[in-house]
Design an enzyme around this catalytic site. Structure first.
Site, PDB file in Angstrom:
ATOM      1  N   LYS B  47      39.742  39.265  69.947  1.00  0.00           N
ATOM      2  CA  LYS B  47      38.989  38.195  69.294  1.00  0.00           C
ATOM      3  C   LYS B  47      37.431  38.643  69.515  1.00  0.00           C
ATOM      4  CE  LYS B  47      37.305  34.194  68.315  1.00  0.00           C
ATOM      5  NZ  LYS B  47      37.796  33.841  66.703  1.00  0.00           N
ATOM      6  N   GLY B  48      36.591  38.149  68.307  1.00  0.00           N
ATOM      7  CA  GLY B  48      35.358  38.619  68.391  1.00  0.00           C
ATOM      8  C   GLY B  48      34.487  38.092  69.702  1.00  0.00           C
ATOM      9  N   ASN B  71      40.774  28.507  58.806  1.00  0.00           N
ATOM     10  CA  ASN B  71      40.325  28.103  60.091  1.00  0.00           C
ATOM     11  C   ASN B  71      38.640  28.387  59.990  1.00  0.00           C
ATOM     12  OD1 ASN B  71      38.889  30.569  61.756  1.00  0.00           O
ATOM     13  ND2 ASN B  71      40.323  31.773  60.312  1.00  0.00           N
ATOM     14  N   ALA B  72      38.137  27.335  61.000  1.00  0.00           N
ATOM     15  CA  ALA B  72      36.694  27.368  61.179  1.00  0.00           C
ATOM     16  C   ALA B  72      36.498  27.478  62.820  1.00  0.00           C
ATOM     17  CB  ALA B  72      36.245  26.232  60.733  1.00  0.00           C
ATOM     18  N   ILE B  73      37.017  28.490  63.361  1.00  0.00           N
ATOM     19  CA  ILE B  73      36.934  28.472  64.783  1.00  0.00           C
ATOM     20  C   ILE B  73      35.452  28.613  65.386  1.00  0.00           C
ATOM     21  CG2 ILE B  73      37.511  30.054  66.822  1.00  0.00           C
ATOM     22  CD1 ILE B  73      40.033  28.543  65.251  1.00  0.00           C
ATOM     23  N   GLY B  74      34.347  29.090  64.491  1.00  0.00           N
ATOM     24  CA  GLY B  74      33.373  29.434  64.950  1.00  0.00           C
ATOM     25  C   GLY B  74      33.022  30.487  65.761  1.00  0.00           C
ATOM     26  N   CYS B 132      32.151  37.171  59.260  1.00  0.00           N
ATOM     27  CA  CYS B 132      32.797  36.059  59.456  1.00  0.00           C
ATOM     28  C   CYS B 132      32.290  34.518  58.778  1.00  0.00           C
ATOM     29  CB  CYS B 132      32.539  35.458  60.976  1.00  0.00           C
ATOM     30  SG  CYS B 132      33.304  34.071  61.446  1.00  0.00           S
ATOM     31  N   ASN B 194      38.290  40.255  55.827  1.00  0.00           N
ATOM     32  CA  ASN B 194      38.044  39.201  56.660  1.00  0.00           C
ATOM     33  C   ASN B 194      38.463  38.085  55.843  1.00  0.00           C
ATOM     34  OD1 ASN B 194      37.239  37.037  58.638  1.00  0.00           O
ATOM     35  ND2 ASN B 194      35.609  38.658  59.331  1.00  0.00           N
ATOM     36  N   THR B 268      47.746  36.347  60.668  1.00  0.00           N
ATOM     37  CA  THR B 268      48.172  35.243  60.628  1.00  0.00           C
ATOM     38  C   THR B 268      49.676  35.171  60.813  1.00  0.00           C
ATOM     39  OG1 THR B 268      46.311  34.346  59.188  1.00  0.00           O
ATOM     40  CG2 THR B 268      48.524  32.940  59.423  1.00  0.00           C
TER      41      THR B 268
END
Ligand SMILES: Cc1cc2nc3c(=O)[nH]c(=O)nc-3n(C[C@H](O)[C@H](O)[C@H](O)COP(=O)(O)OP(=O)(O)OC[C@H]3O[C@@H](n4cnc5c(N)ncnc54)[C@H](O)[C@@H]3O)c2cc1C
Ligand SMILES: Cc1cc2nc3c(=O)[nH]c(=O)nc-3n(C[C@H](O)[C@H](O)[C@H](O)COP(=O)(O)O)c2cc1C
Ligand code: FES
Lengths: 257, 306
Positions: B47-48, B71-74, B132, B194, B268
């Site tokens: 994970k980033g 997704n918009a995990i941020g 991202c 991405n 995914t």
């Protein structure tokens, strides 16, 4: 309890009222799991829908079970599965309800399909010979899918919004009566978010500890995608899959203003 | 044929096989140790990681869409210190080949992360996320034009001797141009794609289904877009290309190899089956044994129609 990824087979699809199905499944090894814990499940349907779906365990062991309410594409496909069909199961995931000490009565409060983890808990309490109270609310009689098996385990207070079964109204009325009857109680609840907020505020006002089992859209189920966040009353983020799904109600909802 | 038929050389980086877990979809890898032979996977892109921990975006952060998800995990993550002190030792102990995916809001952030990770044992390569779509500052801004992309690449290149992968965005209007710019600026590899920004609206509430309205689309829905971009980028650069976007099975891996990818990443699809990479590696080994080819033989071997 070790997480497993099991290729299971559906052993039974029990119709539990319109739109509800209890799926039982069996893998090569038993699935461990405690009340409150959940599984991510998926049928053998290619990549649409892509993501697995989260369901609370209704039972664990050689044969596991979940109660599915048909609310969309994924749950619809699940309710159509037949004995012999494949079901991939990842679990057990998340934490479990903590049992209150002896002398404190567990009060289980379920709203709709939120009954699933509490039915498992009621089974466990019954097997351990502990007394408890169960409040079970839904929109209508047809949504009280597990009422018969629950009635066999202990005192059950049913409530429907339309009055088609039991008391008319919301779970909060019988809960308040139980909190007022003088028996030290600990509340465990699962259901829609507004119900859980109301239940938390009532319990805290009566100085009863309260645990709530939450839902959020999920992809991974074990803390890696960072998708399942809920925002608590104080703005803090909590991950439903890895911090919960069972939380201290006060942490999520705070006390009534 | 032995498993070594799958050995994959990506410039300065050698992997046991060409299958990598995509960043953000497999956590730090160790979470899956009970159910997946994580050391067998070619590499895991974690994970980033940013310098400081990040809380991420308000919910809902994910929603499902046809054959994929938004997704918009941020970039919610534990930050450099916790990652290095708490996660890296476990990653090393498990024998995982770790690619560290980095995220910054400025060129200085990216070079500082590269400098710091250079001294961390067990880091096989850096994957610099300039693509991202879910953060206000930094992120995709660096990846959509050749100038900023080259600037970040150059800063990272100066800061580290680790193999450097630049992760590209499908949102660039001229992605081959961006890829050439990062190649010239010293990137050892590029990875793509991405996610691409999408939106889904609840027609009852009339509100977007994601808390921050838009998010990155991933999964099988984006595969044709990804294959096209991998093909175009592979035509444009000499450095190895790592392809991803909607891979679910051996067939999909072969498709990316033919388009010009030297290795692939799986994201995914691993939600549906956490063991998918290991299954694909086994299938790829069987495929190679049966057909007498090695993955490298297929790279870029698409035969275009006239
Ligand atoms: C820990 C946990 C336990 C759960 N236990 C049960 C249970 O025992 N029985 C039961 O019927 N349902 C349960 N749910 C809710 C169930 O997961 C959703 O109803 C289901 O995912 C909806 O999928 P769908 O494809 O039918 O709906 P769609 O609306 O088509 O779903 C689209 C997407 O939104 C997500 N989603 C939609 N509604 C919800 C929701 N309420 N909660 C979480 N994700 C949602 C889905 O996962 C999917 O990714 C639980 C959820 C969680 C998080
Ligand atoms: C939930 C989620 C989180 C992601 N987080 C990151 C990230 O932190 N850094 C990054 O470079 N890519 C991230 N990605 C993008 C993936 O690594 C990958 O590029 C993309 O999902 C396409 O591959 P797929 O279709 O196989 O998922 C994320 C994707 C998803 C779905
Ligand atoms: S569902 Fe992925 S982090 Fe909770």
């Amino acid at each position: 309890m070790k997480m497993q990824f099991l290729h299971t087979i559906i052993t039974e699809n029990r119709h539990e009222g319109p739109g509800y199905a209890q799926l039982r499944f069996r893998g090569d090894t038993p699935l461990a799991g405690l009340p409150g814990q959940f599984v991510m499940i998926r049928g053998d349907w290619g990549f649409h829908p892509t993501l697995p779906r989260a369901f609370s365990l209704v039972r664990a062991g050689a044969e596991g079970a979940v109660l599915v309410r048909d609310v969309g594409e994924g749950t619809h496909r699940l309710t159509q599965l037949q004995p012999g069909d494949a079901l991939d199961v990842l679990g057990p995931l998340g934490n479990a309800f903590a049992l209150p000490p002896k002398g404190v009565r567990p009060v289980l409060v379920a709203g709709g399909v939120g009954v699933a983890p509490l039915a498992f808990l009621a089974q466990q309490l019954h097997a351990a010979g502990r007394s408890f109270a169960f409040v079970y609310g839904a929109r209508a009689a047809a949504d009280l899918s597990l009422k018969d098996e629950l009635a066999a385990l202990g005192p059950l207070h049913c409530v429907t919004e339309d009055g088609s079964y039991g008391e008319t109204g919301l779970v909060t009325a019988p809960l308040q009566r139980l909190l007022d009857d003088g028996t030290p109680s600990a509340v465990m609840a699962c259901g829609p978010h507004p119900m859980l907020r109301a239940v938390t505020h009532l319990a805290l006002a009566a100085n009863a500890p309260v645990q709530v089992a939450l839902e959020a859209p999920m992809a991974c189920g074990l803390g890696t995608c960072k998708g399942c966040v809920v925002t608590a009353h104080d703005g803090v983020f909590h991950y439903v899959c890895s911090d919960g799904p069972v939380f201290d109600g006060e942490v999520i909802f705070g006390r009534a203003p | 044929m032995t498993a070594s038929a799958l050995t994959t050389k990506l410039g300065p980086l050698t992997l046991a096989n060409p299958v990598i877990m995509a960043s953000g979809t497999f956590g730090y890898g160790i979470e899956y140790a009970d159910i997946v032979d994580i050391a067998k996977i070619g590499a895991i892109s974690v994970k980033g990681i940013s310098l400081a921990p990040r809380m991420g975006n308000p919910p809902p952060r994910i929603c499902e869409t046809p054959a994929g998800m938004l997704n918009a995990i941020g970039l919610a993550n534990v930050g450099y210190d916790v990652f290095v002190n708490e996660y890296m030792p476990q990653i090393r102990a498990r024998g995982v080949t770790a690619i560290v995916n980095t995220y910054g809001t400025s060129t200085d952030d990216f070079s500082e992360l590269a400098r710091r990770f250079s001294d961390v044992p067990g880091v096989a390569a850096l994957e610099v996320n300039i693509s991202c779509p879910n953060v206000k500052a930094g992120g995709m801004h660096f990846g959509v034009a050749p100038g900023p992309a080259a600037e970040v690449t150059q800063a990272v290149r100066r800061a580290t001797d680790l193999p450097v992968i630049i992760k590209l965005s499908p949102e660039a209007t001229d992605l081959p141009g961006v890829a050439r710019a990062v190649e010239d600026a010293g990137a050892d590899m590029v990875s793509l794609i991405n996610t691409i920004r999408g939106m889904s609206i609840d027609v009852v509430t009339r509100r977007p289904r994601l808390g921050v309205n838009m998010g990155g689309l991933s999964g099988p829905a984006i595969r044709p877009l990804a294959v096209r971009l991998v093909y175009q980028v592979a035509q444009a650069v000499k450095i190895p290309v790592i392809g991803m976007g909607g891979i679910t099975c051996l067939r999909d891996v072969l498709e990316f190899l033919l388009a010009g990818a030297h290795a692939v990443q799986i994201g995914t699809a691993s939600y549906a089956n956490p063991g998918i990479a290991v299954e694909i590696i086994d299938e790829l080994a069987r495929y190679c044994a049966e057909t007498g080819v090695v993955p490298g033989d297929l790279v870029g071997k698409v035969e275009l129609n006239q």
